[in-house]
Design a protein around this motif. Structure first.
Motif, short mmCIF file in Angstrom:
data_model
loop_
_atom_site.label_atom_id
_atom_site.label_comp_id
_atom_site.label_asym_id
_atom_site.label_seq_id
_atom_site.Cartn_x
_atom_site.Cartn_y
_atom_site.Cartn_z
N ASP A 38 4.70 -2.74 1.28
CA ASP A 38 4.37 -1.31 1.21
C ASP A 38 4.32 -0.71 2.62
OD1 ASP A 38 2.95 1.17 1.03
OD2 ASP A 38 2.23 0.54 -0.94
N GLN A 39 5.42 -0.01 2.95
CA GLN A 39 5.60 0.50 4.31
C GLN A 39 4.49 1.47 4.72
OE1 GLN A 39 9.65 1.61 4.38
NE2 GLN A 39 9.86 1.30 6.57
N GLN A 40 4.13 2.40 3.80
CA GLN A 40 3.17 3.43 4.14
C GLN A 40 1.78 2.83 4.40
OE1 GLN A 40 3.91 6.74 4.74
NE2 GLN A 40 1.88 6.51 5.63
N ARG A 41 1.38 1.94 3.52
CA ARG A 41 0.06 1.32 3.69
C ARG A 41 0.00 0.51 4.99
NH1 ARG A 41 -2.43 -1.41 -1.66
NH2 ARG A 41 -2.86 0.45 -2.85
N LEU A 42 1.08 -0.19 5.28
CA LEU A 42 1.09 -1.00 6.51
C LEU A 42 1.08 -0.12 7.74
CD1 LEU A 42 3.58 -3.93 5.80
CD2 LEU A 42 1.10 -4.06 5.98
N ALA A 43 1.82 1.00 7.68
CA ALA A 43 1.86 1.92 8.82
C ALA A 43 0.47 2.50 9.07
CB ALA A 43 2.88 3.02 8.57
N ASP A 44 -0.24 2.87 7.99
CA ASP A 44 -1.60 3.41 8.14
C ASP A 44 -2.52 2.37 8.78
OD1 ASP A 44 -0.69 5.68 6.96
OD2 ASP A 44 -1.62 5.31 4.99
N LEU A 45 -2.40 1.13 8.30
CA LEU A 45 -3.27 0.06 8.83
C LEU A 45 -2.92 -0.26 10.28
CD1 LEU A 45 -5.56 -1.91 8.02
CD2 LEU A 45 -3.78 -3.56 7.40
#
Ligand code: NAP
Length: 250
Positions: A38-45
């Motif tokens: 999950d690109q978005q979740r990883l980017a946020d983290l």
């Protein structure tokens, strides 16, 4: 194992235990490589922790070595590897699609072996590092309706135990973390909710705290909750009694 200023690679960092562990490792001063699909979740983290995100599907055979290369290129090497990504499947084995069997074995068992294979030589050469495997109580006891999942976790457990013996004296630690039931999206992702009345799911933050303390201590094995040692001990000492109890109480 000192955590501050070390490079820690966490698989399955986009959700649940992996995400909570990543936040704690970052709080303890680690530099993070965060992996998941999950690109978005990883980017946020990554933004929150100052880490770097690498996305990919661990069901693909080449993903683990690609991830190891990418982590080494981005951070110069990996000191702490948390093999946490995992996927469940629940239902009668007789109705399980062969593709699901292969997916579970690929993600839960083959990918952590491949990733460890790719990163271990450099750790051994530096005589420094730690590899953690997130297994499951299912792999220690067996669970009806989760035969393949339990088998992948049992395989991972035995792999870790063998690797610990093999790397003895190398300066590299190997640990297993054996959770019971944890409040994450695991059950939603596997497509079947957790329906038992006990044991009650543990808060993910508590589990992640314990896991990171186990890493810091260079621990070999930790159950969460600790009482899960009991059914495992009964199964080892009195398998007939264990099977009778498991048949009766599930
Ligand atoms: N929750 C429990 O009760 C429990 C109990 C015992 C053991 N465990 C183990 O704990 C570990 C973490 O589970 P969790 O509870 O945190 O579950 P979760 O919230 O579903 O998280 C699973 C993680 O694994 C990643 N993942 C799954 N399939 C992947 C794939 N094909 N390629 C790359 N990454 C993949 C997911 O990333 P994406 O979503 O981005 O793909 C996600 O970050 C697993 O190994 C699980 O077997 C959990």
């Amino acid at each position: 194992m000192r955590i501050a200023d070390r490079v820690a690679l966490v698989t399955g960092a986009s959700s649940g235990i992996g995400r909570a562990v990543a936040l704690r490792l970052a709080g303890a001063g680690a530099r993070l490589v965060l992996h998941g699909r999950d690109q978005q979740r990883l980017a946020d983290l990554a933004e929150r922790t100052g880490g770097v995100a690498v996305t990919g599907d661990l069901a693909r055979p080449e993903e683990a070595s690609r991830l190891a290369e990418e982590a080494t290129r981005l951070c110069g090497g990996v000191d702490i590897l948390v093999n946490n990504a995992g996927v469940g499947w629940a239902g009668a084995f007789a109705g399980m699609a062969p593709a699901d069997i292969e997916r579970l074995v690929a993600v839960n068992l083959v990918a952590p072996m491949r990733l460890t294979r790719a990163l271990l030589p450099a750790m051994c050469a530096r005589r420094d590092g730690y590899v953690m495997f997130v297994t499951s109580i299912a792999g220690r006891t067996g669970v009806a309706g989760e035969a393949v999942y339990a088998a992948t976790k049992a395989g991972l457990d035995t792999f870790a135990e063998s690797l610990r013996l093999e790397t003895r004296g190398s300066g590299v630690g190997v640990g297993v973390f054996v959770p019971g039931v944890v409040e994450t999206e695991f059950f939603q992702h596997r497509g079947r909710p957790y329906e038992r009345r006990s044991p009650r799911p543990l808060p993910v933050d508590r589990v992640a705290d314990l896991l990171v303390r186990t890493v810091a201590a260079g621990g070999a094995e930790r159950y969460s909750p600790g009482w899960l040692r009991l059914p495992v001990a009964v199964r080892g000492a009195a398998p007939g009694l264990y099977r009778w109890l498991a048949g009766r109480f599930g």
